[in-house]
Design a protein around this motif. Sequence first.
Motif: not given
Length: 298
Positions: A163-169
Amino acid sequence: MKNSVAIFEEKLNVLENTNTNWTVRKEPLVSQVGNKPTSIYGIFRSDNGQFLGNVKERYTCYQNHEMLDLLFDTTNVLDLKVTNGGYLQNGSKVYYQIALPDAYVGKSNMKRNISALNSHDGSMSIAFGSTNTVVVCQNTFHRAYKSLDKVKHTINAGERLKVMVENLKLAIQNDNKLIEKFKVMCDFELKDEMIAKITTKMFNVDLNGKINEVSTRKRNQIQTFSNNLMTEINLEGKTLWGLFNAVTRYTNYEMHTKDTDQQVESIMFGSGYGLSNMAFDEIMSYIEKNTIELIPVK
């Protein structure tokens, strides 16, 4: 590849350098009269006992080091780095910043950061936002993005990281779009109608009204903003980008001139944030209305 000891030391350095190397605790609150238990809990800093806010029983504390662990894992996937951070309101809100490559907009270099924010007062979940600073004048603009409600409530560590990786992207994509919008502002000549519109919205005054109906305080504020505008026009040219920078100069330096923490808080959460984002939205709306889109011939 860094070993676990090196990574631990790097995280500890970030916590120390940002003054966020402390934890919080949740304690049940009791009534002042009769010392009776209530359904409300208080959040307190463990290092100095500072009260940070009220929460419900189901609220779970998410410690600074836990957030930093997650951010380190997230930035490692994307080959980025946590570079800065701090706290506001005695620690009720904590933020860390992830550096992006600099951008050049108009006549100025711009430092770009993605800010990851969390609160210890229950007011918000972890969220990302763009925090960009024009180097020549140090005007900072913060644009908030959607809170990541799923992060705290996802038990599985792998899903939390995903979730964090996708939202940081997504936050990086939004920041790239933001930079492109800034560049579009540079292409539009600044006209009196936009100066009047932004001034009216910022100070809630009728510029066509009688001067004696405007308070001395308002007149002084408008004059100060006018001075800011002339400064930015000299720096960036008579463009909408110059107008926008005049607004951020005002919200950065004129609204809170004595307290640095108050200034940062205003830019990221408070009145400065509201005025700067109002101006951004108004300017982009004006650009959209005055841009002729060529419709391809079928």
